[in-house]
Design a protein around this motif. Sequence first.
Motif, PDB file in Angstrom:
ATOM      1  N   GLU A 194      40.630  44.311  81.988  1.00  0.00           N
ATOM      2  CA  GLU A 194      40.601  44.639  83.418  1.00  0.00           C
ATOM      3  C   GLU A 194      39.162  44.768  83.914  1.00  0.00           C
ATOM      4  O   GLU A 194      38.830  44.321  85.022  1.00  0.00           O
ATOM      5  N   ASN A 195      38.311  45.374  83.097  1.00  0.00           N
ATOM      6  CA  ASN A 195      36.906  45.517  83.474  1.00  0.00           C
ATOM      7  C   ASN A 195      36.210  44.155  83.517  1.00  0.00           C
ATOM      8  O   ASN A 195      35.385  43.899  84.404  1.00  0.00           O
ATOM      9  N   VAL A 196      36.533  43.304  82.564  1.00  0.00           N
ATOM     10  CA  VAL A 196      35.964  41.956  82.580  1.00  0.00           C
ATOM     11  C   VAL A 196      36.405  41.207  83.834  1.00  0.00           C
ATOM     12  O   VAL A 196      35.592  40.541  84.491  1.00  0.00           O
ATOM     13  N   ASP A 197      37.672  41.316  84.188  1.00  0.00           N
ATOM     14  CA  ASP A 197      38.175  40.649  85.396  1.00  0.00           C
ATOM     15  C   ASP A 197      37.462  41.162  86.647  1.00  0.00           C
ATOM     16  O   ASP A 197      37.136  40.379  87.556  1.00  0.00           O
ATOM     17  N   LYS A 198      37.220  42.470  86.687  1.00  0.00           N
ATOM     18  CA  LYS A 198      36.525  43.033  87.847  1.00  0.00           C
ATOM     19  C   LYS A 198      35.123  42.447  87.968  1.00  0.00           C
ATOM     20  O   LYS A 198      34.686  42.049  89.061  1.00  0.00           O
ATOM     21  N   VAL A 199      34.427  42.387  86.840  1.00  0.00           N
ATOM     22  CA  VAL A 199      33.050  41.878  86.855  1.00  0.00           C
ATOM     23  C   VAL A 199      33.020  40.382  87.149  1.00  0.00           C
ATOM     24  O   VAL A 199      32.254  39.917  88.001  1.00  0.00           O
ATOM     25  N   MET A 200      33.850  39.606  86.454  1.00  0.00           N
ATOM     26  CA  MET A 200      33.775  38.156  86.554  1.00  0.00           C
ATOM     27  C   MET A 200      34.428  37.628  87.825  1.00  0.00           C
ATOM     28  O   MET A 200      33.845  36.796  88.540  1.00  0.00           O
ATOM     29  N   GLY A 208      32.322  36.432  91.066  1.00  0.00           N
ATOM     30  CA  GLY A 208      33.057  35.385  91.768  1.00  0.00           C
ATOM     31  C   GLY A 208      33.093  35.567  93.268  1.00  0.00           C
ATOM     32  O   GLY A 208      32.573  34.738  94.026  1.00  0.00           O
ATOM     33  N   GLU A 209      33.684  36.684  93.731  1.00  0.00           N
ATOM     34  CA  GLU A 209      33.864  36.891  95.165  1.00  0.00           C
ATOM     35  C   GLU A 209      32.621  37.459  95.858  1.00  0.00           C
ATOM     36  O   GLU A 209      32.252  37.018  96.944  1.00  0.00           O
ATOM     37  N   MET A 210      31.959  38.426  95.210  1.00  0.00           N
ATOM     38  CA  MET A 210      30.817  39.086  95.845  1.00  0.00           C
ATOM     39  C   MET A 210      29.490  38.383  95.574  1.00  0.00           C
ATOM     40  O   MET A 210      28.478  38.705  96.192  1.00  0.00           O
ATOM     41  N   ASP A 211      29.497  37.440  94.652  1.00  0.00           N
ATOM     42  CA  ASP A 211      28.313  36.631  94.366  1.00  0.00           C
ATOM     43  C   ASP A 211      27.113  37.485  93.953  1.00  0.00           C
ATOM     44  O   ASP A 211      25.987  37.251  94.400  1.00  0.00           O
ATOM     45  N   LEU A 212      27.352  38.466  93.077  1.00  0.00           N
ATOM     46  CA  LEU A 212      26.232  39.269  92.572  1.00  0.00           C
ATOM     47  C   LEU A 212      25.335  38.417  91.673  1.00  0.00           C
ATOM     48  O   LEU A 212      25.752  37.406  91.122  1.00  0.00           O
ATOM     49  N   ASP A 213      24.093  38.881  91.519  1.00  0.00           N
ATOM     50  CA  ASP A 213      23.119  38.170  90.693  1.00  0.00           C
ATOM     51  C   ASP A 213      22.968  38.789  89.302  1.00  0.00           C
ATOM     52  O   ASP A 213      22.686  38.084  88.333  1.00  0.00           O
ATOM     53  N   VAL A 223      34.013  32.928  82.390  1.00  0.00           N
ATOM     54  CA  VAL A 223      32.873  32.206  82.963  1.00  0.00           C
ATOM     55  C   VAL A 223      33.316  30.827  83.425  1.00  0.00           C
ATOM     56  O   VAL A 223      33.022  30.396  84.556  1.00  0.00           O
ATOM     57  N   GLU A 224      34.038  30.123  82.585  1.00  0.00           N
ATOM     58  CA  GLU A 224      34.511  28.780  82.931  1.00  0.00           C
ATOM     59  C   GLU A 224      35.524  28.836  84.068  1.00  0.00           C
ATOM     60  O   GLU A 224      35.481  28.008  84.987  1.00  0.00           O
ATOM     61  N   ARG A 225      36.418  29.815  84.027  1.00  0.00           N
ATOM     62  CA  ARG A 225      37.450  29.926  85.051  1.00  0.00           C
ATOM     63  C   ARG A 225      36.864  30.154  86.438  1.00  0.00           C
ATOM     64  O   ARG A 225      37.398  29.672  87.446  1.00  0.00           O
ATOM     65  N   ASN A 226      35.723  30.861  86.476  1.00  0.00           N
ATOM     66  CA  ASN A 226      35.089  31.156  87.765  1.00  0.00           C
ATOM     67  C   ASN A 226      33.991  30.160  88.147  1.00  0.00           C
ATOM     68  O   ASN A 226      33.283  30.364  89.123  1.00  0.00           O
ATOM     69  N   GLY A 227      33.872  29.094  87.368  1.00  0.00           N
ATOM     70  CA  GLY A 227      32.906  28.059  87.702  1.00  0.00           C
ATOM     71  C   GLY A 227      31.461  28.524  87.609  1.00  0.00           C
ATOM     72  O   GLY A 227      30.604  28.084  88.374  1.00  0.00           O
ATOM     73  N   LEU A 228      31.180  29.393  86.624  1.00  0.00           N
ATOM     74  CA  LEU A 228      29.847  29.988  86.506  1.00  0.00           C
ATOM     75  C   LEU A 228      29.039  29.433  85.337  1.00  0.00           C
ATOM     76  O   LEU A 228      27.944  29.927  85.048  1.00  0.00           O
ATOM     77  N   SER A 229      29.547  28.408  84.685  1.00  0.00           N
ATOM     78  CA  SER A 229      28.893  27.913  83.471  1.00  0.00           C
ATOM     79  C   SER A 229      27.471  27.439  83.710  1.00  0.00           C
ATOM     80  O   SER A 229      26.608  27.550  82.829  1.00  0.00           O
ATOM     81  N   ASP A 230      27.194  26.901  84.902  1.00  0.00           N
ATOM     82  CA  ASP A 230      25.868  26.347  85.187  1.00  0.00           C
ATOM     83  C   ASP A 230      24.888  27.377  85.735  1.00  0.00           C
ATOM     84  O   ASP A 230      23.707  27.063  85.917  1.00  0.00           O
TER      85      ASP A 230
END
Length: 470
Positions: free
Chosen positions: A164-170, A175-180, A221-228
């Motif tokens: 659940e914590n991983v889902d919140k972060v990822m 994903g939604e908030m676009d944190l850096d 990471v892959e599911r949220n399109g963040l690999s790059d």
Amino acid sequence: MKLCSQYSGVPLDRYSTKGQQKLLLISFDGFRWDYDRDVETPNLDRMATDGVKAKYVTPPFLTITSPTHFTLLTGRYIENHGVIHNMWFNIKTGEKQPYYATQFKNEWWDNGSLPIWITAQRQGLRAGSLHFPGTQSTYQGESQTVKDVEPRFYDYKNETKWRENVDKVMDTWFGEMDLDFVSLYFGEPDSTGHKYGPDSHERREVVKQVDRTVGYIRSSVERNGLSDTLNIIITADHGMSNVYRNGLVNEITLSKIPGFSFNDIAFHLVDFGPAGMLLPKTGMLDKVYNALKGAHPHLHVFKKEEMPERLHFAKNNRILPIILFSDPGYVINGFFPVQFHAGEHGFDNDEMDMKPFFRAVGPAFQKNLEVGPFETVNIYPLMCHILGIKPEPNDGHLDATKHMLVSATEEDSQDINSNIFVGLAAVAGFLVVVFIVLVSLNASKKETNYRGSDKSAPPRGKDETHQTAF
């Protein structure tokens, strides 16, 4: 203590990734450097193949949770950032607060050092933290964009909560908030290592849980399109060592040491593992010190000013006048033994049992690279470099970690190309010189031959003329 510039001659904007690359810092509390050796860890192994693995990393002394985590966030040794213990305390009133309550003592954390969350936000990035020590506090009145502090009596071992914590972060924060930048903390395998010991079956099982979670994080990471764009650093605050008791060793109990009395002590922090601190009453410092020094073969006793420089644990007003720590296998008891953990940490950071693990993967990192050990104080400048932000003054060095980065190979390639160009230019210059010399020699030879032929030729008449054929 002089704080070092971590860039060591590398321009701040060289290979800057600001606005292009994100970073997730993960801590699995108490994950010793060798915990993957007696357990199948396919996801951690794959992460090493896809990225970077360090043989081990060295935390600062005192090797306990809050101080070592704040070193990760600030790049400063404990004596410099001032979070010297898991417990907030007041030497005037004698009050002590346990780990969880100390998370809400703002003045304990906010005492001059800025964690990377605040530094990133001041330079235009967005940061978050979930359960990481120091998360609750504000720093110079500022807080993270988003944060989550674990509730009291939190079950650190619950794998469902982990996901659940991983889902919140990822899904939400990245994903939604676009944190850096996000820091994410898990309380295992520390708790299990304490309870059952680092060599136990239970510890091995929780390492398998860590590995499953690493796999879940990477699939997220892959599911949220963040690999790059997303880089991941996974490490820990310290390791774990077995504790011996029940007649196996001569335990350290201060009240049993001849010449020592708690009546001479105004305040103490003992009974919390293998390290402790004492504040003697006025005029009693030497008496207490002399009674303890050499009293037990596995107890190390130092006046604050005599602490080994390599430990970086002396130059802070919060550190008490006498510092104690024991050898692995031993804990420090006050009046009588009250500690019954099978595993402990807090020992000298030179001890191999205190070394954590380190993995890193993402677009900024090279692949299938194993590197030698380095101090965790150097992780902060590495993170700042990846995020493209200018760090606060710190004790780390980018030189200790920059060879992990793709930019290091780019720099090497540029250096190689530059060297090739210089080499070719030198060869070309040499050939030009050789050509000029040969031409000169040839011309000189022709001139010599011409002059030699004039001597044997008949003289021309005064009327002799030359005509040019049309």
